[in-house]
Structures are given as C-alpha cells and as structure tokens.
Write a protein that holds these residues in place. Structure first.
Motif, PDB file in Angstrom:
ATOM      1  N   ALA A   1     -16.643 -22.300 -71.402  1.00 20.94           N
ATOM      2  CA  ALA A   1     -16.510 -23.747 -71.602  1.00 20.94           C
ATOM      3  C   ALA A   1     -16.413 -24.150 -73.068  1.00 20.94           C
ATOM      4  O   ALA A   1     -16.259 -25.334 -73.364  1.00 20.94           O
ATOM      5  N   SER A   2     -16.471 -23.174 -73.984  1.00 20.10           N
ATOM      6  CA  SER A   2     -16.314 -23.497 -75.407  1.00 20.10           C
ATOM      7  C   SER A   2     -14.846 -23.502 -75.814  1.00 20.10           C
ATOM      8  O   SER A   2     -14.508 -23.885 -76.934  1.00 20.10           O
ATOM      9  N   LYS A   3     -13.948 -23.077 -74.889  1.00 19.65           N
ATOM     10  CA  LYS A   3     -12.528 -22.947 -75.224  1.00 19.65           C
ATOM     11  C   LYS A   3     -11.683 -23.893 -74.384  1.00 19.65           C
ATOM     12  O   LYS A   3     -11.968 -24.126 -73.216  1.00 19.65           O
ATOM     13  N   SER A   4     -10.639 -24.424 -74.997  1.00 17.67           N
ATOM     14  CA  SER A   4      -9.714 -25.300 -74.295  1.00 17.67           C
ATOM     15  C   SER A   4      -8.445 -24.544 -73.901  1.00 17.67           C
ATOM     16  O   SER A   4      -7.913 -23.769 -74.692  1.00 17.67           O
ATOM     17  N   ASN A   5      -8.003 -24.768 -72.666  1.00 18.05           N
ATOM     18  CA  ASN A   5      -6.716 -24.250 -72.204  1.00 18.05           C
ATOM     19  C   ASN A   5      -6.594 -22.725 -72.308  1.00 18.05           C
ATOM     20  O   ASN A   5      -5.555 -22.200 -72.695  1.00 18.05           O
ATOM     21  N   GLU A   6      -7.680 -22.037 -71.960  1.00 16.55           N
ATOM     22  CA  GLU A   6      -7.641 -20.568 -71.975  1.00 16.55           C
ATOM     23  C   GLU A   6      -8.171 -19.993 -70.668  1.00 16.55           C
ATOM     24  O   GLU A   6      -8.851 -18.973 -70.653  1.00 16.55           O
ATOM     25  N   LEU A   7      -7.850 -20.633 -69.564  1.00 18.54           N
ATOM     26  CA  LEU A   7      -8.276 -20.155 -68.263  1.00 18.54           C
ATOM     27  C   LEU A   7      -7.350 -19.040 -67.797  1.00 18.54           C
ATOM     28  O   LEU A   7      -6.136 -19.199 -67.814  1.00 18.54           O
ATOM     29  N   ASN A   8      -7.936 -17.922 -67.363  1.00 15.67           N
ATOM     30  CA  ASN A   8      -7.134 -16.777 -66.942  1.00 15.67           C
ATOM     31  C   ASN A   8      -7.689 -16.197 -65.649  1.00 15.67           C
ATOM     32  O   ASN A   8      -8.581 -15.351 -65.667  1.00 15.67           O
ATOM     33  N   PRO A   9      -7.182 -16.648 -64.501  1.00 15.39           N
ATOM     34  CA  PRO A   9      -7.676 -16.115 -63.238  1.00 15.39           C
ATOM     35  C   PRO A   9      -7.275 -14.661 -63.048  1.00 15.39           C
ATOM     36  O   PRO A   9      -6.200 -14.238 -63.475  1.00 15.39           O
TER      37      PRO A   9
ATOM     38  N   THR B   1     -21.640 -23.858 -71.733  1.00 14.23           N
ATOM     39  CA  THR B   1     -21.477 -25.256 -71.336  1.00 14.23           C
ATOM     40  C   THR B   1     -22.287 -26.204 -72.221  1.00 14.23           C
ATOM     41  O   THR B   1     -22.044 -27.420 -72.197  1.00 14.23           O
ATOM     42  N   SER B   2     -23.246 -25.674 -72.959  1.00 14.46           N
ATOM     43  CA  SER B   2     -24.127 -26.501 -73.798  1.00 14.46           C
ATOM     44  C   SER B   2     -24.811 -27.590 -72.981  1.00 14.46           C
ATOM     45  O   SER B   2     -25.089 -28.686 -73.477  1.00 14.46           O
ATOM     46  N   GLY B   3     -25.056 -27.301 -71.718  1.00 12.68           N
ATOM     47  CA  GLY B   3     -25.778 -28.231 -70.862  1.00 12.68           C
ATOM     48  C   GLY B   3     -24.931 -29.293 -70.198  1.00 12.68           C
ATOM     49  O   GLY B   3     -25.422 -30.081 -69.385  1.00 12.68           O
ATOM     50  N   ALA B   4     -23.633 -29.360 -70.523  1.00 11.41           N
ATOM     51  CA  ALA B   4     -22.754 -30.378 -69.929  1.00 11.41           C
ATOM     52  C   ALA B   4     -22.189 -29.864 -68.599  1.00 11.41           C
ATOM     53  O   ALA B   4     -21.914 -28.674 -68.454  1.00 11.41           O
ATOM     54  N   PRO B   5     -22.008 -30.740 -67.624  1.00 10.93           N
ATOM     55  CA  PRO B   5     -21.430 -30.311 -66.342  1.00 10.93           C
ATOM     56  C   PRO B   5     -19.930 -30.071 -66.455  1.00 10.93           C
ATOM     57  O   PRO B   5     -19.264 -30.644 -67.314  1.00 10.93           O
TER      58      PRO B   5
ATOM     59  N   PHE C   1     -12.640 -29.685 -66.544  1.00 12.73           N
ATOM     60  CA  PHE C   1     -13.064 -30.373 -67.761  1.00 12.73           C
ATOM     61  C   PHE C   1     -14.537 -30.093 -68.012  1.00 12.73           C
ATOM     62  O   PHE C   1     -15.324 -30.044 -67.061  1.00 12.73           O
ATOM     63  N   LEU C   2     -14.893 -29.923 -69.277  1.00 14.24           N
ATOM     64  CA  LEU C   2     -16.302 -29.955 -69.661  1.00 14.24           C
ATOM     65  C   LEU C   2     -16.606 -31.423 -69.912  1.00 14.24           C
ATOM     66  O   LEU C   2     -16.107 -32.012 -70.876  1.00 14.24           O
ATOM     67  N   TYR C   3     -17.371 -32.022 -69.031  1.00 17.18           N
ATOM     68  CA  TYR C   3     -17.506 -33.474 -68.975  1.00 17.18           C
ATOM     69  C   TYR C   3     -17.879 -34.088 -70.320  1.00 17.18           C
ATOM     70  O   TYR C   3     -18.855 -33.703 -70.949  1.00 17.18           O
ATOM     71  N   GLY C   4     -17.045 -35.038 -70.753  1.00 17.39           N
ATOM     72  CA  GLY C   4     -17.294 -35.764 -71.986  1.00 17.39           C
ATOM     73  C   GLY C   4     -16.957 -35.007 -73.251  1.00 17.39           C
ATOM     74  O   GLY C   4     -17.138 -35.533 -74.354  1.00 17.39           O
ATOM     75  N   LYS C   5     -16.418 -33.764 -73.105  1.00 13.92           N
ATOM     76  CA  LYS C   5     -16.174 -32.964 -74.307  1.00 13.92           C
ATOM     77  C   LYS C   5     -14.741 -32.456 -74.408  1.00 13.92           C
ATOM     78  O   LYS C   5     -14.062 -32.705 -75.404  1.00 13.92           O
ATOM     79  N   ARG C   6     -14.272 -31.718 -73.401  1.00  8.81           N
ATOM     80  CA  ARG C   6     -12.925 -31.148 -73.556  1.00  8.81           C
ATOM     81  C   ARG C   6     -12.290 -30.819 -72.208  1.00  8.81           C
ATOM     82  O   ARG C   6     -12.986 -30.587 -71.207  1.00  8.81           O
ATOM     83  N   ASN C   7     -10.964 -30.786 -72.235  1.00  8.57           N
ATOM     84  CA  ASN C   7     -10.179 -30.324 -71.096  1.00  8.57           C
ATOM     85  C   ASN C   7     -10.123 -28.798 -71.183  1.00  8.57           C
ATOM     86  O   ASN C   7      -9.656 -28.235 -72.174  1.00  8.57           O
ATOM     87  N   LEU C   8     -10.602 -28.139 -70.155  1.00  7.09           N
ATOM     88  CA  LEU C   8     -10.630 -26.673 -70.175  1.00  7.09           C
ATOM     89  C   LEU C   8      -9.304 -26.052 -69.758  1.00  7.09           C
ATOM     90  O   LEU C   8      -9.086 -24.865 -69.968  1.00  7.09           O
TER      91      LEU C   8
END
Length: 268
Positions: free
Chosen positions: A104-112, A35-39, A81-88
């Motif tokens: 949180a370093s990747k966009s659009n790669e959520l896999n439940p 997350t690099s400290g971002a919520p 979303f990683l606030y202020g950085k990217r849509n997850l």
C-alpha cells in the motif's frame, strides 16, 4: 424405455440450464503491507462498466492476509485505493482464483500472480492517463502541455495526438478489451479538452468562444461518445455531465442558482 430416455434427456437439459444459471466468481487472496493504519477500499466493474458508488472495504485478517470472492459475469476490472491517501491501481481479472499481494506504499504497481499480463500493462497506462487528467483538472500537473494554451485548435491537436499515440500501445489483446481501452483513452482526452474549454470560454471574447465551440464539435467527432464502449471509461459520467452543462448552460447562457432546477435540467 421411452420413459427412461425422456428422463435422461430431461436430466441433461436441467443440468445444462443450471450450469448457465450458476454465477461465475472471482476469488482474490494475498497479503497486504504498509497500510500505515489506513483502510483499503475497492471498486469492481459490473459487466465491465465502472460504477463510482460501488465501493467496499477490503477486510484484513489478523496476519494482514485477505480473501474476497466477487460474483461476476466475465472479466472485470478491480481498482484499489488506500483510503484518503493514494490510488493503488487497477487490475484486470478473469473468473477463478488468483493471488495478489498489495504494497500500500506504492501507486499503480499491482501485479497479480498468473494474471492477464498484457491487459494489466495496458490498465497501468490507462490508470496513469486517468491520474494525469485528474491532475490537469486539479491544477497539480500537465503532461499534455495544454494548461496555458489558449488556442482551441492547438489544444485539440495536442490531446488527439496524445490519444492516438497511446492507442497504438493497445495491442495483442482481445478485440473487446482493445475497443474499450481505446474509447477510454478518447473519453479521457475529451475530459481534458472540456476542462480547458470551460476556462478559456469564460475569459474569452466572442471570437475566442466561437473558436472553442467549433473545435469542441471536432473533438466530439474524434471521440464519438455515442459508442457503447464509452460507458466503460471511468470518466464517462463526468464527461456526460459536463457535456450537458455545455449544451444547457453555456451555449444557451442559461443561469440558475436553484440546485433542484439545475439537477432536473441535467437529468432531462
């Protein structure tokens, strides 16, 4: 004996009534990394409808794990979303307990884990489409090849072809999800068309303006915004606002610098 029967039937009826009133829920848990400290903030649909102001923060434990339980009436779409950085990305969830680890370093790669596989593959495509339309509006990219196209009929053809091709990939899911996905694709295509309509209308001659107006009418026929499924698109609110702007301010060439008056006209 009759009293006992009545009592038994009364208990059964009460149990059935209570079971109907019990709210379903989705419980999601997992671990968060990078997350690099971002919520991380999230939005979950309500009865399938996207409400842009319904945002909450994902609370993390000391070991970077989390667990959230959300009341629902059925399947819902969760967007993070990683606030202020990217849509997850977004995921489609059923009531019950599921596991989702978030990088949180990747966009659009959520896999439940144990999720709705086909639905979530489609959601990734829809998330990409939403991002592509946003990029077009923000002048950050143009996968549709329409940003420099000044011919309304050409823009219409490119966007409707793009939408039709993508719609063919929405298959193997329940009919409700299919209809909502198809209409989301079309609403996004309309948003892209309106973006080009605004720019070319302002710069164009009377003949050019007429062409864009006429083609806009064809675009509305293709989209059929009045379908109930339109409300399930995250672009729906923007589209309706822009359509109102076209009807009130462009077609009738009405001008106002008063924000309150403008908002009242749009509301009406």
């Amino acid at each position: 004996m009759e009293f006992i029967k009545s009592l038994c039937f009364g208990d059964i009826a009460t149990t059935m009534l209570l079971s109907r009133c019990i709210q379903k829920s989705i419980t999601l848990e997992g671990k968060v990394t990078n997350t690099s400290g971002a919520p991380i903030v999230y939005n979950i649909t309500t009865d399938g409808i996207y409400l842009p102001n319904k945002i909450d923060t994902l609370r993390l434990n000391a070991d970077s794990t989390y667990q959230i339980t959300l009341p629902v009436n059925g399947n819902e779409k969760l967007t993070l979303f990683l606030y202020g950085k990217r849509n997850l990305g977004s995921i489609y969830l059923t009531p019950g307990k599921q596991t989702l680890d978030i990088d949180a370093s990747k966009s659009n790669e959520l896999n439940p884990v144990d999720g709705l596989t086909k639905e979530n593959k489609i959601l990734k495509k829809l998330a990409d489409l939403n991002e592509n339309v946003f990029n077009l509006r923000a002048r950050r990219g143009d996968v549709f090849n329409v940003s420099k196209d000044t011919v309304a009929s050409s823009v219409y053809q490119k966007l409707t072809d793009y939408a039709t091709t993508l719609e063919k990939e929405v298959a193997g899911v329940d009919d409700q999800f299919r209809q909502r996905s198809v209409q989301d694709i079309r609403i996004q295509a309309l948003m892209a068309y309106i973006n080009q309509y605004f720019g070319n209308y302002r710069r164009g001659s009377e003949m050019v303006r007429k062409e864009w107006e006429d083609t806009y009418a064809h675009m509305l026929d293709f989209i059929n915004v009045g379908q109930a499924e339109s409300a399930f698109s995250p672009a729906f609110a923007d589209v309706i606002s822009n359509m109102a702007g076209i009807d009130i301010f462009m077609k009738h060439e009405r001008r106002t610098n008063d924000d309150n008056e403008r908002n009242q006209l749009l509301f009406d």
